[in-house]
Design an enzyme around this catalytic site. Structure first.
Site, short mmCIF file in Angstrom:
data_model
loop_
_atom_site.label_atom_id
_atom_site.label_comp_id
_atom_site.label_asym_id
_atom_site.label_seq_id
_atom_site.Cartn_x
_atom_site.Cartn_y
_atom_site.Cartn_z
N ASP A 39 0.85 -1.19 0.00
CA ASP A 39 0.00 0.00 0.00
C ASP A 39 0.88 1.24 0.00
O ASP A 39 1.71 1.42 0.89
CB ASP A 39 -0.90 -0.04 1.24
CG ASP A 39 -1.68 1.24 1.45
OD1 ASP A 39 -1.95 1.94 0.46
OD2 ASP A 39 -2.03 1.53 2.61
N ASP A 43 -4.23 3.97 2.82
CA ASP A 43 -5.64 3.65 3.02
C ASP A 43 -5.86 2.20 3.45
O ASP A 43 -7.00 1.76 3.61
CB ASP A 43 -6.46 3.97 1.77
CG ASP A 43 -6.10 3.10 0.56
OD1 ASP A 43 -5.15 2.28 0.67
OD2 ASP A 43 -6.75 3.25 -0.49
N ASP A 47 -2.02 -1.21 -3.74
CA ASP A 47 -2.30 -0.48 -4.98
C ASP A 47 -1.17 -0.66 -5.98
O ASP A 47 -0.15 -1.30 -5.68
CB ASP A 47 -2.54 1.00 -4.69
CG ASP A 47 -1.48 1.61 -3.77
OD1 ASP A 47 -0.28 1.37 -4.02
OD2 ASP A 47 -1.85 2.32 -2.81
N ASP A 214 -9.74 -15.58 -16.34
CA ASP A 214 -10.54 -16.00 -15.20
C ASP A 214 -11.70 -16.87 -15.69
O ASP A 214 -12.36 -16.57 -16.68
CB ASP A 214 -11.08 -14.77 -14.48
CG ASP A 214 -11.85 -15.10 -13.23
OD1 ASP A 214 -11.25 -15.68 -12.31
OD2 ASP A 214 -13.06 -14.80 -13.17
N GLU A 277 -7.42 -20.24 -16.37
CA GLU A 277 -7.86 -20.75 -15.08
C GLU A 277 -9.05 -21.65 -15.39
O GLU A 277 -10.18 -21.18 -15.54
CB GLU A 277 -8.28 -19.62 -14.13
CG GLU A 277 -8.64 -20.15 -12.75
CD GLU A 277 -9.84 -19.48 -12.12
OE1 GLU A 277 -9.99 -19.60 -10.90
OE2 GLU A 277 -10.63 -18.85 -12.83
#
Length: 556
Positions: A39, A43, A47, A214, A277
């Site tokens: 991070d 927050d 990211d 995915d 996947e």
């Protein structure tokens, strides 16, 4: 003379991209679960900028490529796998410029970048679904059963628990194999095909080196959407072909994408890949996804599911290698990811087994996938309070209110994989990484962390393990350095060698790997010079003592 070997610390190695054609065939690819990696802004959520700042760590670890989980614009109903805009970065994770900077920095370090693409479903906030007319063309809407359509169109269940159908204000129903916020797309509509090819080109133009697809087995549903006639359908995923998964029609989509990837790569002088996947009931069906005109790799969940038993592991390895060899594709190996219980916990809560399983995996022919934090030996976090948990399967499964009943396994956790987790849900493997310090958030960022980290992780941080030759991190660094340096590892051939009961032994060119799956030492004739072991191995003259639950690489 008695000789003991632990895990040496290798010299730093840069991960180079100049591996020639077929770089993916023996690549080690590291999965970054973006919200839990690093991070940068305080927050508590990882990211893109934080990930970019930590890329030198991955270079020094010795991996070849980075796979980033979705960072696209999303309401985050399912950790970003509910995409509202495939061409925008969600403000939680940064900006499109941050994505561009990350890709450029990775390439400067010699790392390739693979990103997720989510084609089975979108978010219900996607502009297509928000338009009632477009929605009924591009998603799967059906009238209900019963006198007034009050019953779902069929008996399909959501992977996250409950029915796979939600009724609209207009009285019809839409299909969502995952959360209600993730409506399934209608791949019989040519506009869906056109859109996803355009999305791929957008990210290829930004410089990515491939896509992890995915639910690559899910876009096509059986004609007529027939009933299954069986409850607990999530338990059947990966065990049999279902009318909503692993339908033969998905292969036409993958062939079209392979043509796009090859054409783009040829035009730009690079190799870009697709990774499926895909849950399939057999290694042979999984191999269909990596035929020469389809995707380049498919995750080998049969290996991930294998119990810690020599015969079972050998059977899965043989079946996997035979299936991929039949289509000329490399085999992939994986032990953990963001959807399953971390293998340190899944393998009986044994760090020794986890370390041994890793050395076994990295000695096998083909490509390997690592999940962030496994190189630290992180266990599954199994005591998260209900109020912090965010896996949609937790709420769909009735556990949010303490309801009785069995836990709900997720799409990537069929029967057996959830062992050792918290009710079969996925938050426990997604707890943010510990980088440094004695207290949470352990250098994850300047603030806290979106899921609480255990108070006893101070000894597991990157900083605490760096330079300690007995640490799991240094074992991974040493193994990846040897894998890169030794010509016999990676893609190529292997042969089984004789071994005592409970022990696996196989040769690669110039190397022999022994794996003792028993919980006690096993003696055998020393096969050569020990190079690396997951636990101290003793060589006394012509005899070697393999520690219980260990793996050793030998120079021969």
């Amino acid at each position: 003379m008695t000789q003991e070997l632990t895990s040496p610390s290798p010299a730093p190695q840069a991960a180079g991209t100049g591996r020639g054609p077929g770089w993916w065939r023996d690549a080690v690819i590291y999965q970054v679960y973006v919200r839990s990696f690093a991070d940068s802004d305080g927050d508590g959520i990882g990211d893109l900028r934080g990930a970019r700042e930590r890329l030198p760590y991955l270079k020094d670890l010795g991996v070849d490529a980075v796979w980033l989980t979705p960072f696209y614009a999303s309401p985050q109903a399912d950790g970003g796998y509910d995409v509202a805009d495939y061409r925008a970065v969600d403000p939680l994770f940064g900006t499109l410029q941050d994505a561009d900077d990350l890709i450029r920095t990775a390439h400067d370090l010699g790392l390739r970048v693979i990103v997720d693409i989510v084609p089975n479903h979108t978010s219900d906030r996607h502009p297509w679904f928000q338009d009632p007319e477009l929605a009924r063309q591009r998603y799967l809407f059906r009238p209900g059963k019963g006198e007034s359509g009050e019953l779902p169109p069929n008996d399909w269940e959501s992977v996250f628990g409950g029915p796979a159908w939600t009724r609209t204000d207009r009285g019809d129903w839409y299909l969502h194999l995952f959360a209600p916020e993730q409506p399934d797309l209608n791949w019989d509509n040519p506009e869906v095909h056109t859109e996803f090819e355009a999305i791929m080109r957008f990210w290829l133009d930004l410089g990515v080196d491939g896509f992890r697809v995915d639910v690559a087995h899910g876009m096509i549903k059986a004609p007529g959407l027939p009933d299954i006639g069986h409850g607990a359908q999530a338990q059947l995923i990966g065990a049999q072909v279902l009318p909503f998964f692993d339908q033969d029609g998905v292969h036409a989509i993958h062939r079209a994408w392979r043509r796009l990837l090859d054409g783009y790569g040829d035009a730009h002088g690079k190799h870009v890949i697709g990774v499926a996947e895909a849950w399939a009931p057999t290694s042979e069906r999984l191999a269909l996804y990596v035929r020469p005109d389809e995707l380049h790799q498919a995750f080998n969940f049969q290996f991930l599911n294998a119990p810690w038993q020599a015969d079972a592991l050998r059977s899965v390895i043989d079946a996997s290698l035979a299936a991929t060899a039949s289509v000329g594709a490399p085999t992939t190996w994986v032990l953990s990811n963001h959807d399953v219980v971390r293998h340190t916990t899944r393998l009986g809560g044994s760090l020794a087994r986890a370390r041994a399983a890793t050395l076994l995996m990295l000695a096998l022919p083909g490509s390997a996938y690592l999940y962030q934090g496994e190189e630290l030996g992180l266990p599954e976090v199994t005591d998260l309070p209900d109020e912090v948990r965010q896996d949609p399967a937790f709420f769909r499964g009735g556990r949010a209110t303490g309801a009785a009943g069995p836990g709900t396994d997720t799409e990537a956790a069929p029967d057996g994989v959830a062992a050792g987790g918290q009710d079969g849900f996925r938050d426990g493997c997604r707890v943010p990484l510990p980088w440094s310090g004695e207290l949470p958030p352990y250098g994850f960022g300047p603030g806290g962390s979106w899921l609480p980290q255990p108070a006893d992780w101070g000894g597991l941080t990157v900083a605490a393990q760096t330079g300690n030759p007995a640490s799991t991190l240094e074992l991974y660094r040493a193994a990846l350095e040897l894998r890169r340096r030794l010509p016999g590892l990676g893609d190529g051939t292997m042969s089984w060698a004789p071994a005592p009961d409970g022990v696996l032994a196989f040769t690669r060119p110039g190397l022999l790997c022994t794996v003792n799956t028993q919980g006690h030492d096993v003696g055998l004739p020393a096969p050569g010079t020990p190079l690396l072991s997951s636990a101290p191995v003793t060589v006394d003259g012509a005899t070697a003592q393999l520690p219980g639950d260990s793996c050793t690489w030998w120079a021969i």
